[in-house]
Scaffold this active site. Sequence first.
Site, PDB file in Angstrom:
ATOM      1  N   THR A 139       0.995  -1.399  -0.108  1.00  0.00           N
ATOM      2  CA  THR A 139      -0.074  -0.353   0.285  1.00  0.00           C
ATOM      3  C   THR A 139       0.949   1.316  -0.591  1.00  0.00           C
ATOM      4  OG1 THR A 139      -1.359   1.226   1.817  1.00  0.00           O
ATOM      5  CG2 THR A 139      -0.109  -0.128   2.503  1.00  0.00           C
ATOM      6  N   ASP A 140       0.140   2.384  -0.166  1.00  0.00           N
ATOM      7  CA  ASP A 140       1.070   3.977  -0.086  1.00  0.00           C
ATOM      8  C   ASP A 140       1.018   4.723   0.855  1.00  0.00           C
ATOM      9  OD1 ASP A 140      -1.701   4.327   0.169  1.00  0.00           O
ATOM     10  OD2 ASP A 140      -1.554   5.473  -1.738  1.00  0.00           O
ATOM     11  N   GLU A 141       0.026   3.897   2.122  1.00  0.00           N
ATOM     12  CA  GLU A 141       0.228   4.749   3.474  1.00  0.00           C
ATOM     13  C   GLU A 141       1.487   4.144   4.292  1.00  0.00           C
ATOM     14  OE1 GLU A 141      -3.344   3.607   5.679  1.00  0.00           O
ATOM     15  OE2 GLU A 141      -4.183   3.706   3.978  1.00  0.00           O
ATOM     16  N   TYR A 165      -1.735  -0.178  10.882  1.00  0.00           N
ATOM     17  CA  TYR A 165      -2.024  -1.270   9.492  1.00  0.00           C
ATOM     18  C   TYR A 165      -0.645  -0.811   8.394  1.00  0.00           C
ATOM     19  CZ  TYR A 165      -3.155  -1.879   4.916  1.00  0.00           C
ATOM     20  OH  TYR A 165      -2.943  -1.747   4.149  1.00  0.00           O
ATOM     21  N   LYS A 169       2.472  -3.524   7.189  1.00  0.00           N
ATOM     22  CA  LYS A 169       2.537  -3.813   6.231  1.00  0.00           C
ATOM     23  C   LYS A 169       3.719  -2.893   5.873  1.00  0.00           C
ATOM     24  CE  LYS A 169      -0.321  -4.786   3.017  1.00  0.00           C
ATOM     25  NZ  LYS A 169      -0.550  -6.115   2.510  1.00  0.00           N
TER      26      LYS A 169
HETATM   27  P1  NAD Z   1      -9.334  -7.405   2.678  1.00  0.00           P
HETATM   28  O1  NAD Z   1      -9.555  -7.392   3.566  1.00  0.00           O
HETATM   29  O2  NAD Z   1     -10.419  -7.150   1.349  1.00  0.00           O
HETATM   30  O3  NAD Z   1      -9.423  -8.721   1.639  1.00  0.00           O
HETATM   31  C1  NAD Z   1      -8.404  -9.760   2.920  1.00  0.00           C
HETATM   32  C2  NAD Z   1      -8.219 -10.916   2.291  1.00  0.00           C
HETATM   33  O4  NAD Z   1      -7.607 -11.861   3.495  1.00  0.00           O
HETATM   34  C3  NAD Z   1      -9.610 -11.590   2.905  1.00  0.00           C
HETATM   35  O5  NAD Z   1     -10.198 -12.264   1.897  1.00  0.00           O
HETATM   36  C4  NAD Z   1      -8.993 -12.378   4.344  1.00  0.00           C
HETATM   37  O6  NAD Z   1     -10.148 -13.421   4.657  1.00  0.00           O
HETATM   38  C5  NAD Z   1      -8.723 -13.164   3.686  1.00  0.00           C
HETATM   39  N1  NAD Z   1      -7.364 -13.091   5.036  1.00  0.00           N
HETATM   40  C6  NAD Z   1      -6.718 -12.764   6.120  1.00  0.00           C
HETATM   41  N2  NAD Z   1      -5.802 -12.800   7.119  1.00  0.00           N
HETATM   42  C7  NAD Z   1      -5.384 -14.100   7.312  1.00  0.00           C
HETATM   43  C8  NAD Z   1      -4.606 -15.150   6.790  1.00  0.00           C
HETATM   44  N3  NAD Z   1      -3.947 -14.693   8.218  1.00  0.00           N
HETATM   45  N4  NAD Z   1      -4.416 -15.591   6.646  1.00  0.00           N
HETATM   46  C9  NAD Z   1      -4.799 -15.821   4.974  1.00  0.00           C
HETATM   47  N5  NAD Z   1      -5.760 -15.217   4.374  1.00  0.00           N
HETATM   48  C10 NAD Z   1      -6.250 -13.566   5.214  1.00  0.00           C
HETATM   49  O7  NAD Z   1      -8.182  -6.118   1.978  1.00  0.00           O
HETATM   50  P2  NAD Z   1      -8.128  -5.735   0.376  1.00  0.00           P
HETATM   51  O8  NAD Z   1      -9.062  -4.615   0.931  1.00  0.00           O
HETATM   52  O9  NAD Z   1      -8.708  -6.349  -1.369  1.00  0.00           O
HETATM   53  O10 NAD Z   1      -6.355  -5.738   0.206  1.00  0.00           O
HETATM   54  C11 NAD Z   1      -5.775  -6.780  -0.348  1.00  0.00           C
HETATM   55  C12 NAD Z   1      -4.064  -6.256  -0.308  1.00  0.00           C
HETATM   56  O11 NAD Z   1      -3.659  -4.934  -1.204  1.00  0.00           O
HETATM   57  C13 NAD Z   1      -3.434  -6.645   1.216  1.00  0.00           C
HETATM   58  O12 NAD Z   1      -2.609  -6.568   1.426  1.00  0.00           O
HETATM   59  C14 NAD Z   1      -3.767  -4.860   1.172  1.00  0.00           C
HETATM   60  O13 NAD Z   1      -2.727  -4.564   2.087  1.00  0.00           O
HETATM   61  C15 NAD Z   1      -3.180  -4.015   0.065  1.00  0.00           C
HETATM   62  N6  NAD Z   1      -4.141  -2.543  -0.607  1.00  0.00           N
HETATM   63  C16 NAD Z   1      -5.433  -2.327  -0.382  1.00  0.00           C
HETATM   64  C17 NAD Z   1      -5.130  -1.470  -0.657  1.00  0.00           C
HETATM   65  C18 NAD Z   1      -7.381  -1.215  -1.081  1.00  0.00           C
HETATM   66  O14 NAD Z   1      -7.659   0.269  -1.168  1.00  0.00           O
HETATM   67  N7  NAD Z   1      -7.872  -1.906  -0.634  1.00  0.00           N
HETATM   68  C19 NAD Z   1      -5.284  -0.659  -1.409  1.00  0.00           C
HETATM   69  C20 NAD Z   1      -3.641  -0.663  -1.586  1.00  0.00           C
HETATM   70  C21 NAD Z   1      -2.767  -2.430  -1.327  1.00  0.00           C
HETATM   71  O1  DAU Z   2      -3.962   3.429   0.641  1.00  0.00           O
HETATM   72  C1  DAU Z   2      -4.555   2.626   0.516  1.00  0.00           C
HETATM   73  C2  DAU Z   2      -5.482   2.158   1.490  1.00  0.00           C
HETATM   74  O2  DAU Z   2      -6.517   2.657   1.507  1.00  0.00           O
HETATM   75  C3  DAU Z   2      -4.856   0.444   1.472  1.00  0.00           C
HETATM   76  O3  DAU Z   2      -4.060   0.204   1.868  1.00  0.00           O
HETATM   77  C4  DAU Z   2      -6.124   0.343   3.035  1.00  0.00           C
HETATM   78  O4  DAU Z   2      -6.471  -1.111   2.762  1.00  0.00           O
HETATM   79  C5  DAU Z   2      -7.552   0.910   2.249  1.00  0.00           C
HETATM   80  O5  DAU Z   2      -7.991   0.430   3.363  1.00  0.00           O
HETATM   81  C6  DAU Z   2      -7.447   2.372   2.201  1.00  0.00           C
HETATM   82  O6  DAU Z   2      -7.378   2.887   3.152  1.00  0.00           O
HETATM   83  P1  DAU Z   2      -7.861   3.977   3.599  1.00  0.00           P
HETATM   84  O7  DAU Z   2      -8.078   4.444   5.544  1.00  0.00           O
HETATM   85  O8  DAU Z   2      -7.489   5.095   3.445  1.00  0.00           O
HETATM   86  O9  DAU Z   2      -9.747   3.454   3.107  1.00  0.00           O
HETATM   87  P2  DAU Z   2     -10.843   4.092   3.838  1.00  0.00           P
HETATM   88  O10 DAU Z   2     -12.018   3.598   3.322  1.00  0.00           O
HETATM   89  O11 DAU Z   2     -10.744   3.205   4.698  1.00  0.00           O
HETATM   90  O12 DAU Z   2     -10.996   5.863   3.884  1.00  0.00           O
HETATM   91  C7  DAU Z   2     -10.817   6.222   2.994  1.00  0.00           C
HETATM   92  C8  DAU Z   2     -10.693   8.167   3.701  1.00  0.00           C
HETATM   93  O13 DAU Z   2     -12.881   8.600   4.062  1.00  0.00           O
HETATM   94  C9  DAU Z   2     -10.023   7.856   4.604  1.00  0.00           C
HETATM   95  O14 DAU Z   2      -9.481   9.496   4.760  1.00  0.00           O
HETATM   96  C10 DAU Z   2     -10.622   8.297   5.526  1.00  0.00           C
HETATM   97  C11 DAU Z   2     -12.391   8.926   5.407  1.00  0.00           C
HETATM   98  N1  DAU Z   2     -13.407   7.981   6.029  1.00  0.00           N
HETATM   99  C12 DAU Z   2     -13.520   7.000   5.931  1.00  0.00           C
HETATM  100  C13 DAU Z   2     -14.673   6.056   6.596  1.00  0.00           C
HETATM  101  C14 DAU Z   2     -14.842   4.646   6.659  1.00  0.00           C
HETATM  102  C15 DAU Z   2     -14.527   8.583   6.703  1.00  0.00           C
HETATM  103  O15 DAU Z   2     -14.116  10.269   5.855  1.00  0.00           O
HETATM  104  N2  DAU Z   2     -16.197   7.967   6.710  1.00  0.00           N
HETATM  105  C16 DAU Z   2     -15.871   6.848   7.119  1.00  0.00           C
HETATM  106  O16 DAU Z   2     -17.086   6.595   7.227  1.00  0.00           O
END
Ligand code: NAD
Ligand code: DAU
Length: 358
Positions: A139-141, A165, A169
């Site tokens: 992630t970019d975080e 988180y 990562k």
């Molecule tokens: P998600 O939370 O939707 O899915 C995570 C999956 O991992 C689930 O299916 C869960 O059951 C499985 N899991 C969790 N713990 C586990 C374990 N111990 N063993 C096996 N499986 C397990 O997550 P996502 O949003 O799909 O993110 C996927 C990956 O991409 C993550 O590594 C996250 O850090 C990264 N990522 C997410 C975003 C985003 O915007 N969602 C952006 C950049 C990177």
């Molecule tokens: O940048 C990549 C990341 O993006 C991933 O690594 C994470 O897994 C993914 O969850 C996401 O993180 P964020 O924290 O940016 O996503 P989220 O959807 O939780 O929040 C997006 C923005 O909106 C953030 O600034 C917080 C805000 N927010 C979020 C929620 C859930 C609100 O204002 N209200 C809300 O209820």
Amino acid sequence: MANLERAPRQILITGGAGFIGANFVHHWCTAYPGDRVVVLDALTYAGNRNNLAGLEGANLRFVEGDICDRALVDSLLQAESIDTLAHFAAESHVDRSILGPGAFVQTNVVGTFTLLEAFRQHWNNAGQPAASRFHHVSTDEVYGSLEADDPGFSETTPYAPNSPYSASKAGSDHLVRAYYHTYGMPTLLTNCSNNYGPYHFPEKLIPLSCINILMGKPLPIYGDGQNIRDWLYVGDHCSALDAVIHRGTPGETYNIGGNNEVKNIDLVQMLCELMNELAPELPVRPAQNLITYVKDRAGHDRRYAIDATKISTELGWTPAETVEGGLRRTVEWYLTHRDWWQPLLSEEYQAYYREVYA
Ligand code: NAD
Ligand code: DAU
């Protein structure tokens, strides 16, 4: 961009029942129907086997299990002759990491370490095949928070994670880097911005807002709503990962982003407009009337933005979807997939919701 000359792969996809993992499994099975695909997923609250409906069969095997289970990972790598590991499994929600960081350290750090060790042994036993790849999806975080005028995160931006988180990562990223430098293991690392699209669990801003609008519930905006995220349609993330697995250089990092910086309040306004237009019956119309400012997230990062020059110039990848088009597709998906999201609003989800938004 599929390579028509490519040899079939045996790919292990961890977290393939989650949001991005499931989209990636769909992408891979469609693009490479001759490949063997094994999904390992613990089916936590975020994992949903329905996300893979229609795919399980001859070429796709689903295994319910934990990435921290070394014996299980060893047996899968060996039995399935895995040459490619795409690692998505993680605890992924910042708000949950604030409530309980332990699970994030366990899955994201210890789990990634377990996979790295298992893959290293397997790769050595197989004679270190040149085609092997260990792709860590991150992630970019990990780069922390940007000021308004800062340039976007590049691959050389120093790590400065701010939440449990992102710190977990970052720890996993450092391990991946070390396994390339120390053991020469063919790792790939990508750091991506915020994804959105189908199968997104309704704890994250976009799916939560879509569903709350459909249910006539408040739309919680943290703080002043001016925080900025760089939004990428999930299908574009999948095509970027495909490019990196096939054409990326082992040991390298690639940043992936949509060049779509949007303030949270503007994003929610856009979702309200789309719902006003596309949803025939809304409990509250216009949906903007549901917008509610709430207490800010602890340690809330102000701005993320990605400089995707490297993946664009070296691998020829660019996103295909605009934020307007991607949000429209996403809203349409949530409108036509009530049967997918309604069961997710369980008692467990309600308890989580009360804890965060009370
Ligand atoms: P998600 O939370 O939707 O899915 C995570 C999956 O991992 C689930 O299916 C869960 O059951 C499985 N899991 C969790 N713990 C586990 C374990 N111990 N063993 C096996 N499986 C397990 O997550 P996502 O949003 O799909 O993110 C996927 C990956 O991409 C993550 O590594 C996250 O850090 C990264 N990522 C997410 C975003 C985003 O915007 N969602 C952006 C950049 C990177
Ligand atoms: O940048 C990549 C990341 O993006 C991933 O690594 C994470 O897994 C993914 O969850 C996401 O993180 P964020 O924290 O940016 O996503 P989220 O959807 O939780 O929040 C997006 C923005 O909106 C953030 O600034 C917080 C805000 N927010 C979020 C929620 C859930 C609100 O204002 N209200 C809300 O209820």
